[in-house]
Scaffold this motif. Structure first.
Motif, mmCIF file in Angstrom:
data_model
loop_
_atom_site.group_PDB
_atom_site.id
_atom_site.type_symbol
_atom_site.label_atom_id
_atom_site.label_comp_id
_atom_site.label_asym_id
_atom_site.label_seq_id
_atom_site.Cartn_x
_atom_site.Cartn_y
_atom_site.Cartn_z
ATOM 1 N N UNK A 104 0.837 -1.191 0.000
ATOM 2 C CA UNK A 104 0.000 0.000 0.000
ATOM 3 C C UNK A 104 0.877 1.247 0.000
ATOM 4 N N UNK A 105 0.422 2.257 -0.740
ATOM 5 C CA UNK A 105 1.177 3.499 -0.865
ATOM 6 C C UNK A 105 0.279 4.670 -0.480
ATOM 7 N N UNK A 106 0.782 5.538 0.385
ATOM 8 C CA UNK A 106 0.069 6.770 0.715
ATOM 9 C C UNK A 106 1.043 7.934 0.660
ATOM 10 N N UNK A 107 0.669 8.976 -0.065
ATOM 11 C CA UNK A 107 1.433 10.218 -0.094
ATOM 12 C C UNK A 107 0.481 11.367 0.188
ATOM 13 N N UNK A 108 0.808 12.197 1.149
ATOM 14 C CA UNK A 108 -0.138 13.203 1.631
ATOM 15 C C UNK A 108 -0.506 14.236 0.575
ATOM 16 N N UNK A 109 0.341 14.447 -0.439
ATOM 17 C CA UNK A 109 0.065 15.508 -1.411
ATOM 18 C C UNK A 109 -0.893 15.076 -2.521
ATOM 19 N N UNK A 110 -1.098 13.763 -2.707
ATOM 20 C CA UNK A 110 -1.998 13.380 -3.805
ATOM 21 C C UNK A 110 -2.903 12.184 -3.513
ATOM 22 N N UNK A 111 -2.881 11.647 -2.311
ATOM 23 C CA UNK A 111 -3.761 10.514 -1.987
ATOM 24 C C UNK A 111 -5.142 11.023 -1.580
ATOM 25 N N UNK A 112 -6.171 10.335 -2.050
ATOM 26 C CA UNK A 112 -7.531 10.791 -1.787
ATOM 27 C C UNK A 112 -8.514 9.658 -2.059
ATOM 28 N N UNK A 113 -9.764 9.898 -1.679
ATOM 29 C CA UNK A 113 -10.862 8.977 -1.959
ATOM 30 C C UNK A 113 -11.793 9.619 -2.968
ATOM 31 N N UNK A 114 -12.150 8.881 -4.012
ATOM 32 C CA UNK A 114 -13.082 9.388 -5.018
ATOM 33 C C UNK A 114 -14.495 9.402 -4.442
ATOM 34 N N UNK A 115 -15.157 10.567 -4.553
ATOM 35 C CA UNK A 115 -16.523 10.726 -4.048
ATOM 36 C C UNK A 115 -17.429 11.202 -5.177
ATOM 37 N N UNK A 116 -18.491 10.442 -5.438
ATOM 38 C CA UNK A 116 -19.476 10.792 -6.467
ATOM 39 C C UNK A 116 -20.777 11.197 -5.776
ATOM 40 N N UNK A 117 -21.336 12.313 -6.219
ATOM 41 C CA UNK A 117 -22.606 12.798 -5.693
ATOM 42 C C UNK A 117 -23.655 12.649 -6.789
ATOM 43 N N UNK A 118 -24.787 12.039 -6.461
ATOM 44 C CA UNK A 118 -25.795 11.763 -7.477
ATOM 45 C C UNK A 118 -27.196 11.984 -6.911
ATOM 46 N N UNK A 119 -28.142 12.165 -7.841
ATOM 47 C CA UNK A 119 -29.547 12.342 -7.489
ATOM 48 C C UNK A 119 -30.365 11.291 -8.232
ATOM 49 N N UNK A 120 -31.224 10.600 -7.508
ATOM 50 C CA UNK A 120 -32.090 9.605 -8.109
ATOM 51 C C UNK A 120 -33.282 10.275 -8.782
ATOM 52 N N UNK A 121 -33.601 9.807 -9.972
ATOM 53 C CA UNK A 121 -34.772 10.296 -10.694
ATOM 54 C C UNK A 121 -35.828 9.196 -10.720
ATOM 55 N N UNK A 122 -36.804 9.307 -9.856
ATOM 56 C CA UNK A 122 -37.911 8.363 -9.874
ATOM 57 C C UNK A 122 -37.708 7.094 -9.094
ATOM 58 N N UNK A 123 -36.615 6.962 -8.355
ATOM 59 C CA UNK A 123 -36.378 5.744 -7.605
ATOM 60 C C UNK A 123 -37.306 5.617 -6.409
ATOM 61 N N UNK A 124 -37.783 4.418 -6.162
ATOM 62 C CA UNK A 124 -38.669 4.143 -5.040
ATOM 63 C C UNK A 124 -37.806 3.702 -3.858
ATOM 64 N N UNK A 125 -37.508 4.640 -2.975
ATOM 65 C CA UNK A 125 -36.613 4.390 -1.850
ATOM 66 C C UNK A 125 -37.135 3.261 -0.957
ATOM 67 N N UNK A 126 -38.420 3.314 -0.635
ATOM 68 C CA UNK A 126 -39.005 2.311 0.256
ATOM 69 C C UNK A 126 -38.938 0.919 -0.369
ATOM 70 N N UNK A 127 -39.120 0.848 -1.676
ATOM 71 C CA UNK A 127 -39.045 -0.439 -2.372
ATOM 72 C C UNK A 127 -37.638 -1.024 -2.257
ATOM 73 N N UNK A 128 -36.632 -0.199 -2.466
ATOM 74 C CA UNK A 128 -35.263 -0.676 -2.408
ATOM 75 C C UNK A 128 -34.886 -1.133 -0.997
#
Length: 479
Positions: A104-128
């Motif tokens: 495993x490699x970690x460097x403080x200047x460029x290590x990060x976690x990819x985060x995607x933000x999304x919005x559901x269109x028409x999804x039935x939350x209770x069903x899922x």
């Protein structure tokens, strides 16, 4: 009728630990506990939370809070923001020099976690969030992208991200936090600690309180506590070098022409006591030895194993009654090792158990009893020596991975993932998406029934219908 929904990505970003809170550079070796996970696909847990806020609140309040608290968490769990370095060599006879091993490699200047933000269109939350069968494909929209399917297929010198996150809002109803992570960085215990720390930071933002982590609960990074007295590291490294290409063709599950559905089944304390009563009654009646373990986990797995084998598709016509059927599971190592490892150790510290029975015994009248005996005896064997047959772990895991006749379990009720509260209450539902392709079953602590276990399954629709009928009939017939 539930309609398929879509997801619209509104932001993609990177989240790093706060400046000057982590080592400038860190090269973290893989121990022999980490190496077997090079061969397997990422875990993909989804956490659904009831959160009845608008898109505006989601964008201006919820997302900034999640980003900030994630960054604070990564200062303690910085390997999650790093990468896995895979060397280019595939020569199985090459000596395992330190610079030629995955790490495993970690460097403080460029290590990060990819985060995607999304919005559901028409999804039935209770069903899922329900337990009944649902189209497995719908859940894939909520899973972040991460390199896969398994790390053994990648020819190097490559650096592979270890964690990706996607947060999807269902406007005015709820939110889903989806993760994908390679187990090479963490076992379920370590992931649970990471996720609970993130939730703790988030729940206290905007208050006068701040998370107070006892020193012994903060991650422990020193890999030297893992003692490899029998040379398992070199065994696993040699196996990895030998199978870089072969793994691409093994146990590949083709789901393109299959209608897969997901469903959740509950084993509560009442049902467990009924299964236990059945076992005790039969053993007493026939003067047979009791299983060495009759824990909630053993009882649940025994019933699950039998029902799955009985409802497997017609492929079983190619199997003889004398052919072995396996049930595999992960076993915690920290309490079973003969050397001390801190409970907060960051990395893998788990072993592997595999029970074996003939198919005819599993589908016979005493199937649940012999299954409980086989699983219980396997756990006892691990208690006595968890590393006793560790050199076989990779080969035995690969037999199970993606198999339609053998069964293996992922996650554990002991992790208590339903306790992860970001300030919105406990999760409404947790799903493990990778079981669609790995053919595993997920076992989690029940959300609503104290002492209960949730069984997560992903099966072809026809098989799920057969399993549901058999599972319910079996429970209803218990004394």
């Amino acid at each position: 009728m539930f309609k398929t929904f879509t997801v619209r990505v509104v932001e993609q970003c990177k989240v790093s630990p706060p400046p000057n809170t982590t080592p400038p550079t860190s090269l973290i070796p893989l121990t022999f506990f980490d190496l077997p996970w090079l061969f397997f696909s990422p875990s993909q847990p989804l956490f659904f939370y009831h959160l009845p806020y608008s898109n505006s609140h989601f964008k201006t309040i919820t997302i900034p809070a999640l980003k900030h608290s994630l960054s604070l968490t990564l200062q303690h769990y910085y390997p999650f923001a790093g990468t896995l370095f895979l060397p280019s060599s595939s020569d199985e006879e090459e000596p395992a020099e330190s610079n030629n091993k995955p790490h495993l490699v970690f460097t403080s200047h460029d290590s990060s976690v990819s985060l995607t933000i999304a919005i559901s269109n028409g999804g039935d939350f209770e069903h899922l969030c329900n337990n009944h069968p649902r189209d497995a494909n719908d859940f894939h929209l909520l899973v972040p992208k991460l390199v896969g399917p398994n790390l053994a297929c990648i020819r190097g010198n490559k650096e592979v991200p270890l964690l990706a996150i996607q947060v999807t809002t269902f406007p005015n109803v709820g939110i889903c936090i989806g993760l994908a992570f390679h187990h090479v960085v963490a076992d379920g215990r370590t992931f649970s600690n990471f996720f609970k720390t993130w939730a703790s930071y988030c729940s206290l933002l905007g208050t006068t309180s701040s998370p107070l982590f006892p020193l012994e609960s903060l991650p422990f990074y020193d890999r030297s506590v893992i003692v490899d007295a029998k040379g398992h590291e070199e065994v696993f490294l040699k196996e990895w070098r030998r199978t870089l290409i072969a793994m691409q063709r093994e146990n590949k599950v083709d789901l393109s022409n299959t209608t897969m559905v997901r469903a959740t089944f509950l084993m509560g304390p009442t049902e467990m006591e009924q299964v236990k009563g059945l076992i005790i009654g039969c053993c007493n009646e026939k003067n047979k030895a009791m299983p060495v373990r009759v824990s909630a986990y053993v009882l649940t797995c025994a019933l699950l194993w039998v029902c799955l084998v009985k409802t497997q598709p017609s492929m079983n016509q190619n199997m003889g009654d004398e052919d072995p059927i396996y049930f595999g599971f992960i076993a915690g190592g920290i309490t079973r090792l003969d050397f001390e490892v801190p409970i907060s150790y960051l990395g893998n510290c788990v072993g592997f158990g595999r029970a074996s029975l003939r198919r005819r015994d599993l589908v016979g009248e005493e199937g649940v009893i012999v299954a409980a005996k086989a699983i219980g005896s396997t756990i006892k064997k691990l208690d006595e020596s968890i590393l006793g047959e560790a050199e076989k772990w990779v080969l035995e895991w690969r037999v199970l991975h993606g198999s339609e006749q053998h069964v293996h379990a992922t996650w554990s009720p002991k992790l208590k993932l339903y306790e992860c509260d970001f300030g919105w209450g406990k999760p409404k539902k947790i799903e493990e998406i990778s079981i669609d392709s790995t053919r595993a079953v997920s076992l989690l602590q029940s959300r609503d029934v104290e002492g209960g276990i949730e069984i997560g399954l992903a099966l072809p629709k026809n098989q799920m219908e057969a399993f549901t009928i058999l599972f319910n009939q079996t429970l209803n017939s218990l004394p």
